[in-house]
Design an enzyme around this catalytic site. Structure first.
Site, PDB file in Angstrom:
ATOM      1  N   ASN A 323       0.813  -1.216   0.000  1.00 35.85           N
ATOM      2  CA  ASN A 323       0.000   0.000   0.000  1.00 35.85           C
ATOM      3  C   ASN A 323       0.846   1.265   0.000  1.00 35.85           C
ATOM      4  O   ASN A 323       0.335   2.374   0.185  1.00 35.85           O
ATOM      5  CB  ASN A 323      -0.939   0.009   1.210  1.00 35.85           C
ATOM      6  CG  ASN A 323      -1.997  -1.070   1.108  1.00 35.85           C
ATOM      7  OD1 ASN A 323      -2.499  -1.368   0.024  1.00 35.85           O
ATOM      8  ND2 ASN A 323      -2.347  -1.680   2.239  1.00 35.85           N
ATOM      9  N   HIS A 325       3.013   2.420   2.124  1.00 36.01           N
ATOM     10  CA  HIS A 325       3.362   3.093   3.374  1.00 36.01           C
ATOM     11  C   HIS A 325       4.145   2.114   4.251  1.00 36.01           C
ATOM     12  O   HIS A 325       4.151   0.908   4.007  1.00 36.01           O
ATOM     13  CB  HIS A 325       2.130   3.667   4.090  1.00 36.01           C
ATOM     14  CG  HIS A 325       1.131   2.646   4.533  1.00 36.01           C
ATOM     15  ND1 HIS A 325      -0.206   2.871   4.581  1.00 36.01           N
ATOM     16  CD2 HIS A 325       1.281   1.378   4.974  1.00 36.01           C
ATOM     17  CE1 HIS A 325      -0.844   1.812   5.014  1.00 36.01           C
ATOM     18  NE2 HIS A 325       0.039   0.899   5.268  1.00 36.01           N
ATOM     19  N   CYS A 360       3.407   6.874   7.454  1.00 33.68           N
ATOM     20  CA  CYS A 360       4.756   7.334   7.135  1.00 33.68           C
ATOM     21  C   CYS A 360       5.113   6.886   5.730  1.00 33.68           C
ATOM     22  O   CYS A 360       4.923   5.710   5.382  1.00 33.68           O
ATOM     23  CB  CYS A 360       5.746   6.781   8.157  1.00 33.68           C
ATOM     24  SG  CYS A 360       7.465   7.158   7.818  1.00 33.68           S
TER      25      CYS A 360
END
Length: 426
Positions: A323, A325, A360
């Site tokens: 995904n 991240h 993040c």
């Protein structure tokens, strides 16, 4: 001759007497015509026996004269008395050599058995029954509400304490969660997303994680992980895990988490659509939480309240999931980067509570902050249980994860006295 042969096949006649060696042989009647007759009854008897059976001892023969027939019968009778006749041709005799076939089958089975012994999943101990889940793929149990999977602790999954690391345990929890969705037939083309979620560009993100570790497994141990899901509020889903020692059934780890949906394109949180709710609700298990929820508020740290700060933490490409991240397990490693070394050397992580505030990305640079709640920061090794507050943030101050950890002295559960170390570790 054809009529004579047919007659000899149905009418038995005595065999002719042997001719006198001194006398002239009599001229035999012509066997080619039906009108020829013998001058004596003996000749008729010879003519009746002139047609030999089509096969003798399994070998085909042609029609012969009476004298040749009698001579052949005499030779065969004399030879049968001196040596045994060959076995008759049967269906078995036409097959290949059975000994060669048996040798080939034995060789194949021996080679297969050798490969079987070299397989990784074959149990190393007689009392370890791994046939239930030989390949570690997991299965659905308890009427379809619980997914169960076994893991063997590998040598590269243990740390300096010869026990599995907290990251290893968290990876096991994440793996069982994904395999649960896959085994239930709800896995779309996304990372743990259902087919309806994929149509709407939705993904799961974790917002809260609570873990309690009673005992860490060691190298070679086999752990059994059970996981189930249930509702959490109006737009959340709770997932529970229970980790046991496969051999003894002892509970090693308990964990609970809350998940919500986020739009993959806008990166904003989303409500659970009714179509998605219809997919996942049949698998919800109404049960008590496996971990008593720690409702205490997690403190916000800054440069003034933190005792230890670690800067310059950046994700690598391998830290990203599908995904795009950072994987939530990686955050745990970053949080522990700022944990004081005396705690890591003398204590082990017993409990952990994390709140995920934002994701993040690959270009982020982070800072890890830790504050020790117990008194006497300079003498951590002599303390019993220690509690720490944690914060993982971006360089601009945006919060990524807030956390709280509880530490207990190493070997306390094995030796009874807190802080007592074995002789070889002292």
């Amino acid at each position: 001759m054809v009529a004579t042969a047919a007659t000899s096949a149905f009418i038995p006649v005595p065999a002719p007497s042997a001719p006198d060696p001194g006398s002239k042989p009599k001229k035999l009647a012509n066997l080619g015509g039906m009108k020829s007759k013998s001058t004596s009854s003996g000749g008729l008897q010879v003519k009746a026996n002139a047609q030999a059976p089509p096969k003798i001892n399994g070998s085909s023969v042609s029609l012969t004269t009476p004298v040749e027939t009698v001579k052949h019968e005499v030779e065969m009778s004399s030879s049968s008395s001196s040596s045994s006749s060959p076995p008759p041709r049967t269906f078995i005799n036409t097959l290949p050599d059975w000994s060669m076939l048996l040798a080939a089958i034995t060789t194949i089975f021996l080679a297969a058995e050798k490969q079987w012994m070299m397989l990784d999943w074959k149990p190393r101990r007689p009392d370890m029954d791994m046939l239930i889940d030989p390949f570690g793929l997991g299965r659905i149990v308890q009427d379809g509400f619980v997914f169960r999977q076994n893991f063997s602790i590998r040598s590269y999954e243990i740390g300096a304490d010869r026990t599995a690391s907290i990251e290893t345990l968290m990876n096991h929890l994440q793996e069982t969660a994904l395999n649960h969705v896959k085994t239930a037939g709800l896995l779309g083309d996304g990372f743990g997303s259902t087919p309806e979620m994929c149509k709407k560009n939705l993904i799961w993100v974790v917002t809260r994680m609570q873990v309690v570790v009673d005992r860490y497994p060691t190298w070679g141990d086999v752990v059994q992980v059970d996981t189930s899901v249930g509702p959490s509020g109006k737009n959340g889903m709770r997932r529970n895990w229970l980790v046991r020692d496969y051999k003894t059934g002892e509970i090693l780890t308990r964990a609970s988490s809350v998940w919500v949906m986020m739009n993959k394109k806008t990166r904003k949180l989303s409500k659970i659509p009714e179509e998605v709710r219809g997919e996942i609700e049949p698998y919800f298990l109404d049960s008590d939480p496996v971990v008593e929820e720690d409702s205490r508020k997690l403190q916000k740290l800054d440069d003034n309240t933190a005792d230890y700060v670690r800067t310059g933490l950046a994700p690598r490409w391998s830290d990203l999931d599908v995904n795009q991240h950072v994987n939530n397990v990686k955050y745990i490693g970053w949080i522990l980067e700022s944990a004081p070394l005396p705690i890591l050397e003398s204590h082990e992580l017993a409990a952990m509570t994390l709140e995920y505030r934002r994701e993040c990305g690959k270009d982020s640079v982070l800072q890890s902050l830790t504050a020790v709640s117990s008194n006497g920061v300079g003498n951590l090794a002599s303390l019993a249980d220690i509690e720490c507050q944690h914060l993982l943030r971006l360089e601009d101050g945006a919060e990524i994860v807030r956390g709280r950890t509880v530490w207990r002295p190493k070997y306390a559960k094995n030796f009874g006295t807190l802080g007592q170390l074995p002789a070889e570790s002292a």
